[in-house]
Design an enzyme around this catalytic site. Structure first.
Site, PDB file in Angstrom:
ATOM      1  N   ASN A 191     -15.809  26.301  46.288  1.00  0.00           N
ATOM      2  CA  ASN A 191     -15.652  25.390  45.160  1.00  0.00           C
ATOM      3  C   ASN A 191     -14.326  24.655  45.320  1.00  0.00           C
ATOM      4  O   ASN A 191     -13.585  24.874  46.282  1.00  0.00           O
ATOM      5  CB  ASN A 191     -15.757  26.122  43.819  1.00  0.00           C
ATOM      6  CG  ASN A 191     -14.701  27.213  43.656  1.00  0.00           C
ATOM      7  OD1 ASN A 191     -13.564  27.081  44.130  1.00  0.00           O
ATOM      8  ND2 ASN A 191     -15.063  28.302  42.994  1.00  0.00           N
ATOM      9  N   LYS A 192     -14.016  23.795  44.382  1.00  0.00           N
ATOM     10  CA  LYS A 192     -12.824  22.941  44.509  1.00  0.00           C
ATOM     11  C   LYS A 192     -11.550  23.774  44.609  1.00  0.00           C
ATOM     12  O   LYS A 192     -10.684  23.517  45.452  1.00  0.00           O
ATOM     13  CB  LYS A 192     -12.755  22.000  43.310  1.00  0.00           C
ATOM     14  CG  LYS A 192     -11.873  20.793  43.500  1.00  0.00           C
ATOM     15  CD  LYS A 192     -12.061  19.851  42.316  1.00  0.00           C
ATOM     16  CE  LYS A 192     -11.254  18.576  42.494  1.00  0.00           C
ATOM     17  NZ  LYS A 192     -11.478  17.655  41.356  1.00  0.00           N
ATOM     18  N   LYS A 193     -11.442  24.804  43.759  1.00  0.00           N
ATOM     19  CA  LYS A 193     -10.248  25.649  43.746  1.00  0.00           C
ATOM     20  C   LYS A 193     -10.101  26.397  45.069  1.00  0.00           C
ATOM     21  O   LYS A 193      -9.006  26.482  45.641  1.00  0.00           O
ATOM     22  CB  LYS A 193     -10.328  26.636  42.580  1.00  0.00           C
ATOM     23  CG  LYS A 193      -9.140  27.577  42.449  1.00  0.00           C
ATOM     24  CD  LYS A 193      -9.280  28.428  41.186  1.00  0.00           C
ATOM     25  CE  LYS A 193      -8.101  29.380  41.026  1.00  0.00           C
ATOM     26  NZ  LYS A 193      -8.039  30.399  42.071  1.00  0.00           N
ATOM     27  N   ASP A 259     -23.926  31.296  43.753  1.00  0.00           N
ATOM     28  CA  ASP A 259     -25.006  32.054  44.397  1.00  0.00           C
ATOM     29  C   ASP A 259     -26.284  31.227  44.456  1.00  0.00           C
ATOM     30  O   ASP A 259     -26.996  31.215  45.468  1.00  0.00           O
ATOM     31  CB  ASP A 259     -25.290  33.349  43.630  1.00  0.00           C
ATOM     32  CG  ASP A 259     -24.106  34.286  43.605  1.00  0.00           C
ATOM     33  OD1 ASP A 259     -23.267  34.200  44.517  1.00  0.00           O
ATOM     34  OD2 ASP A 259     -24.014  35.104  42.669  1.00  0.00           O
TER      35      ASP A 259
END
Length: 466
Positions: A191-193, A259
């Site tokens: 994800n972005k983080k 997921d």
């Protein structure tokens, strides 16, 4: 495309950190006199497949033939996983199978208690050997890494090497900031983080996103660069940057969204779907998942319904609705009424009702039942018009028209978890209260009613004639 995918059943192998998600649904209405903490009364408890097991569950829901490979301990969580998955689990004595207890109160997660071991597994060679023996039988492989010690650097490198030799796509949900152990994979789904941590960038806005995703692809020898951007959708880099816009309207819980995304990407690649189209479908899957509570799986039927822009799909018979709800572990909220002229009071009431559970069913009085209750001058709008107006609201999931004077028969048939009425029903008999686990009374927004709207219109009409 969904019609084509729904007929596919690729063989997919999931390797990684298999765990159990235990949901404890509570009612919190008091503060303890012993300490400044809430008192939670348990309403129900249910176990679900978590981590890599949730990836497995999503693949099964899509219709894939799935096999699980992992390492567990000798405990109740391991027993639950073995009973619910087609699998080969290596047993490591004295190791805890990850268990996450989530406390849910009033539709919000308030606490999570984790019981697990994070140390690297002791049976790396055995796991690699098992993988090498069975990998050739699959059309796609997923490594679901939750940093619980199964997917060590040694294991990852060996599994990726074997998958590349066999020319099988291998997709990885990564953890940590060092992605070197994933080098050579088909794609990663940070994800972005997570991508920011791996790239050591301050942000991924504008040109930084293009540079960052291209760097991930190049540095780690990936076939495709992928970054999930939450409400921003999915960023894909093959030979150029593509931004596939998100589809979610309402976000309730992001648990398990990653997921679901990696599961559908693997399913699509195993079914020879182009990567851009696969990412578009992944966005639709994510939109359905985040609109629910907890780790959930999504079927192609749900996706087909999601793609239908026609809100009339929400208007259904009680028999059809019962089929749609079958096998879904959801907290169902029910309310009913005439909703003749939809106004702000109705909107406020229905939105509050929806927040009490996973979905909201509105039982709608038919035209004939309203005439019996309110006289021949009502309803103003027909039952179809009223049903369409309700169905167009994003916080209404289903509308069922009933012919009886009361919703007793409908409530008895659907068996919802929560029955919602207005606060004006306090100390009054509530029809169907004995059929549900809980009754909730909600404040109406004052100053709004269908009768007042009709009186206002009639008053204006009279003034015009005068």
């Amino acid at each position: 495309m969904l019609e084509f995918l729904s007929k596919q059943s690729p063989k997919i192998l999931v390797v990684g950190d298999f765990m159990v998600d235990n949901y404890i649904w509570c009612d919190c209405s008091r503060v303890s006199p012993e300490a400044p903490v809430l008192i939670a009364k348990t309403l129900k408890e249910d176990k679900r497949l978590g981590g890599a097991a949730n990836v497995y569950a999503n693949l099964k829901a899509f219709g894939a033939r799935v096999f699980a490979l992992g390492v567990v301990g000798e405990d109740e969580s391991a027993k639950f996983l073995k009973e619910n998955l087609t699998s080969k689990f290596l047993i490591q004595k004295n190791r805890k199978t990850p268990l996450k207890n989530r406390i849910i109160a009033h539709n919000q997660q308030v606490l999570r208690l984790d019981d697990e071991d994070n140390e690297d597994i002791e049976c790396e060679e055995e796991l690699i050997e098992e993988f090498n023996q069975i990998a050739k039988d699959f059309e796609a492989i997923i490594l679901s890494d939750y940093a619980k010690g199964v997917l060590t650097a040694k294991v990852c490198r060996a599994l990726i090497k074997k998958a590349k030799e066999l020319k099988i796509p291998i997709l990885i949900d990564p953890k940590g900031s060092d992605y070197s152990k994933y080098k050579g994979a088909t794609l990663l789904t940070p994800n972005k983080k997570e991508a920011l941590e791996a790239l050591k960038y301050e942000n991924l806005e504008g040109e930084n996103l293009k540079f960052g995703i291209e760097k991930l692809k190049k540095d780690f020898d990936l076939t495709y660069g992928v970054i999930t951007l939450s409400e921003g959708g999915i960023a894909l880099f093959d030979t150029t940057l593509h931004i596939i816009a998100a589809r979610a309207l309402e976000v309730y819980d992001v648990t398990g969204a990653g997921d679901s995304v990696i599961a559908i990407l693997a399913f699509c690649l195993a079914s020879q779907i182009p990567i851009i189209k696969a990412c578009e479908i992944a966005n639709e899957v994510a939109a359905v998942v985040v609109s629910k509570i907890g780790s959930v799986s999504v079927s192609f039927d749900e996706l087909k319904n999601f793609k239908k822009s026609n809100f009339e799909n929400k208007i259904t018979s009680k028999e059809e609705l019962l089929k749609r709800l079958k096998g879904q572990n959801k907290k169902v909220v029910f309310t009913n009424g005439c909703f003749d002229i939809l106004h702000l009071g109705h909107l406020s009431y229905l939105e509050k009702a929806r927040k009490l559970g996973d979905l909201l069913i509105v039982g709608l009085n038919s035209d004939s039942s309203i005439k019996r209750l309110k006289g021949d001058t009502r309803p103003i709008n027909s039952q179809f018009e009223r049903a369409c107006m309700l169905a167009s609201l994003y916080f209404v999931d289903y509308v069922v028209i009933f012919e009886e004077d009361t919703p007793f028969e409908l409530i008895s048939f659907l068996k919802p978890d929560i029955l919602v009425k207005g606060k004006d029903y306090k100390n009054k008999e509530i029809i169907g209260a004995n059929l549900v686990a809980k009754v909730e009374l909600i404040d109406y927004k004052e100053g709004f009613s269908t009768s007042k709207i009709i009186e206002k219109i009639q008053g204006q009409k009279n003034d015009t004639h005068n």
